[in-house]
Design an enzyme around this catalytic site. Structure first.
Site, short mmCIF file in Angstrom:
data_model
loop_
_atom_site.label_atom_id
_atom_site.label_comp_id
_atom_site.label_asym_id
_atom_site.label_seq_id
_atom_site.Cartn_x
_atom_site.Cartn_y
_atom_site.Cartn_z
N ASP A 27 -5.70 -33.72 24.13
CA ASP A 27 -5.31 -33.70 25.53
C ASP A 27 -5.94 -34.95 26.16
O ASP A 27 -6.92 -35.49 25.63
CB ASP A 27 -5.88 -32.41 26.16
CG ASP A 27 -5.70 -32.38 27.64
OD1 ASP A 27 -4.57 -32.52 28.10
OD2 ASP A 27 -6.72 -32.21 28.35
N ASP A 59 -6.41 -35.80 30.11
CA ASP A 59 -7.24 -35.55 31.29
C ASP A 59 -8.24 -34.42 30.99
O ASP A 59 -7.83 -33.30 30.73
CB ASP A 59 -6.31 -35.17 32.45
CG ASP A 59 -7.05 -34.67 33.67
OD1 ASP A 59 -8.04 -35.30 34.05
OD2 ASP A 59 -6.63 -33.65 34.24
N SER A 84 0.72 -35.26 31.40
CA SER A 84 0.84 -36.29 32.44
C SER A 84 1.95 -37.30 32.18
O SER A 84 2.10 -37.81 31.07
CB SER A 84 -0.49 -37.04 32.57
OG SER A 84 -0.34 -38.09 33.50
#
Ligand code: B16
Ligand code: MG
Length: 210
Positions: free
Chosen positions: A9, A11, A116
């Site tokens: 991942d 963030d 994102s």
């Protein structure tokens, strides 16, 4: 570890853009007179931009049209992107970089699995544009976490099956997505508390001990 690939991942794992998401949403929420705090912000981790907005609007009296919602999300994203411009390779911690390098040295393939749509901008600010073997992000998915699509596509881009990849996440929604996709997971922060996480970790360097 028994896997041949690791899907990170972005963030909350590779970098700490969560503080910029919070600041940008806070400006938007204050302008709309909507109550928003860090506890509500925790529910936005790993969740897509529009789904994040819906969570924030739970505290609003006003019914927004789809057009108005799009405008609010765009306003937030413009503020967020301004904040991202402050980032540089100094925002990549030595611990994260050393862990990535060591995993790669051990022969593992490394991918990004992020909700994102700003993933490539962020990786470029961090000096990691060409680092990962595969990038799956908000631009190539139709369902965001807790749906497993982003991780399934990352595994596919690596040419691997879910059981060959470990997912590394900071969000509960991300662990749900890993489980739904048939991946083992390592969870940091609130994701370490998830009842279905395979390896709870305290810091990213702990990945080297799995
Ligand atoms: P954007 P991740 C997620 O990133 C963030 O945690 C989440 O707060 C954000 O809403 C989402 O990306 C979408 O971001 O507005 O840039 O498309 O944790 O999946 O890397
Ligand atoms: Mg995250």
């Amino acid at each position: 570890m028994k896997q041949n690939g690791v899907i990170f991942d972005l963030d909350g794992v590779i970098c700490f853009t969560d503080k910029y998401h919070y600041q940008a949403w806070k400006v938007m929420a204050d302008a709309e007179n909507i109550y928003f705090d860090e506890i509500i912000n925790n529910r936005l981790r790993g969740v897509s931009r529009m789904a994040s907005l819906e969570i924030i609007l739970e505290r609003s009296e006003k019914a927004y049209t789809e057009e108005e919602k799009k405008a609010l999300a765009e306003k937030k994203n413009n503020i967020y992107k301004e904040l991202l411009n402050q980032m540089s390779p100094d925002d990549l911690s030595d611990e994260v970089k050393n862990t990535l390098d060591e995993l790669r040295e051990r022969g593992l393939k490394l991918a990004i699995g992020s909700s994102s749509k700003n993933t490539r901008l962020i990786l470029s600010r961090l000096g990691l544009s060409d680092y990962f073997d595969a990038i799956s992000d908000g631009t190539n998915i139709t369902h965001s976490k807790p749906h497993p699509e982003v991780f399934l596509m990352a595994a596919d881009f690596l040419g691997m099956k879910p059981e060959e990849c470990l997912v590394v996440e900071d969000a509960r929604a991300g662990i749900d997505a890993a489980v739904a996709g048939g991946f083992e997971s390592a969870g940091i922060g609130e994701a370490a508390e998830h009842e279905a996480v395979t390896y709870p970790i305290n810091r990213i360097a702990d990945l080297l001990k799995i």
